[in-house]
Design a protein around this motif. Structure first.
Motif, PDB file in Angstrom:
ATOM      1  N   HIS A   9      33.357   6.684 -27.940  1.00 37.22           N
ATOM      2  CA  HIS A   9      34.635   5.855 -28.224  1.00 37.22           C
ATOM      3  C   HIS A   9      34.439   4.465 -27.504  1.00 37.22           C
ATOM      4  O   HIS A   9      35.201   3.580 -27.763  1.00 37.22           O
ATOM      5  N   ASN A  10      33.907   4.558 -26.360  1.00 37.71           N
ATOM      6  CA  ASN A  10      33.668   3.291 -25.473  1.00 37.71           C
ATOM      7  C   ASN A  10      32.390   2.503 -25.761  1.00 37.71           C
ATOM      8  O   ASN A  10      32.195   1.621 -25.153  1.00 37.71           O
ATOM      9  N   GLY A  11      31.486   2.881 -26.533  1.00 39.69           N
ATOM     10  CA  GLY A  11      30.374   2.352 -27.140  1.00 39.69           C
ATOM     11  C   GLY A  11      29.198   2.720 -26.286  1.00 39.69           C
ATOM     12  O   GLY A  11      28.180   1.985 -26.108  1.00 39.69           O
ATOM     13  N   LYS A  12      29.356   3.523 -25.497  1.00 43.75           N
ATOM     14  CA  LYS A  12      28.452   4.011 -24.700  1.00 43.75           C
ATOM     15  C   LYS A  12      27.309   5.188 -25.167  1.00 43.75           C
ATOM     16  O   LYS A  12      28.011   5.757 -26.160  1.00 43.75           O
ATOM     17  N   THR A  13      26.002   5.000 -25.009  1.00 46.80           N
ATOM     18  CA  THR A  13      25.355   5.790 -25.766  1.00 46.80           C
ATOM     19  C   THR A  13      25.160   7.322 -24.844  1.00 46.80           C
ATOM     20  O   THR A  13      25.152   7.244 -23.678  1.00 46.80           O
TER      21      THR A  13
END
Length: 212
Positions: A9-13
């Protein structure tokens, strides 16, 4: 281990496959149930034999199928052990995912990693959402029994016949799976605003749980 790649949800892979443990637990529970049903059917075959020690006729269940019954008992026990350990791992992986992706790996490792399984479900949700799930719900009791069963298996000890306390491993496994459906519903309601739970649990898994 699976190499599923997804974005949190934080855009981290991230790389991992939490739901794989759930799939394993479902497969093991399904197999154990099939063995249990076959066992019940074979035990209906009875035969009376003379017991010289009691000087009475006694009824033996499973007559003519003893080899198969021994095999079933062994395979069912394997299913239950693998299912309980996989499901317990899934539950912990799920709460770890919520903690790590929202609070960060450093904070998790320093403050939360050493907590007990059940404490994580209480404390992590409180930290992340400002409130936890209702611990009076039945799924918390089933989760507690699941973790206890898992701990007995992982920290295995032999016992004397007098000290053995038989637990119904299949019941614990099935209850742990079925109660997850309710827990997931409550958890998604809690997560509505933040949207932390990004991975999806295939509908087929949830349907298979409902069929157990």
């Amino acid at each position: 281990m699976g190499r599923k790649i997804y974005t949190d949800h934080n855009g981290k892979t991230r790389i991992g496959e939490i739901e794989l443990f759930l799939e394993i637990a479902i497969e093991q529970a399904s197999s154990a149930i099939r063995f249990s049903d076959e066992q019940s059917e074979l035990l209906t075959y009875e035969h009376e034999v003379y017991d010289p020690f009691s000087n009475k006729m006694i009824t033996l269940k499973g007559w003519g199928h003893l080899d198969r019954l021994f095999f079933i008992d062994s395979e069912r026990t394997k299913n239950e052990i693998q299912g309980i350990t996989a499901l317990s791992t899934f539950y912990e992986a799920l709460i770890n995912e919520i903690a790590i992706t929202e609070l960060g790996s450093t904070y998790f490792k320093k403050h939360l990693d050493k907590l007990t399984h059940l404490s994580k479900w209480e404390i992590v949700l409180q930290l992340v959402y400002g409130r936890s799930l209702d611990n009076s719900k039945e799924y918390f009791e089933h989760l507690k029994k699941l973790v206890e069963a898992r701990n007995q298996l992982v920290h295995y000890r032999t016992k004397t016949p007098e000290g053995e306390n038989q637990i119904n491993q299949l019941k614990i496994l099935v209850n742990g799976l079925k109660s997850f459906l309710i827990l997931l519903e409550d958890l998604r309601q809690l997560d509505t605003e933040k949207g932390i739970i990004k991975f999806t649990i295939p509908t087929k898994y949830l349907e298979r749980i409902g069929e157990l």
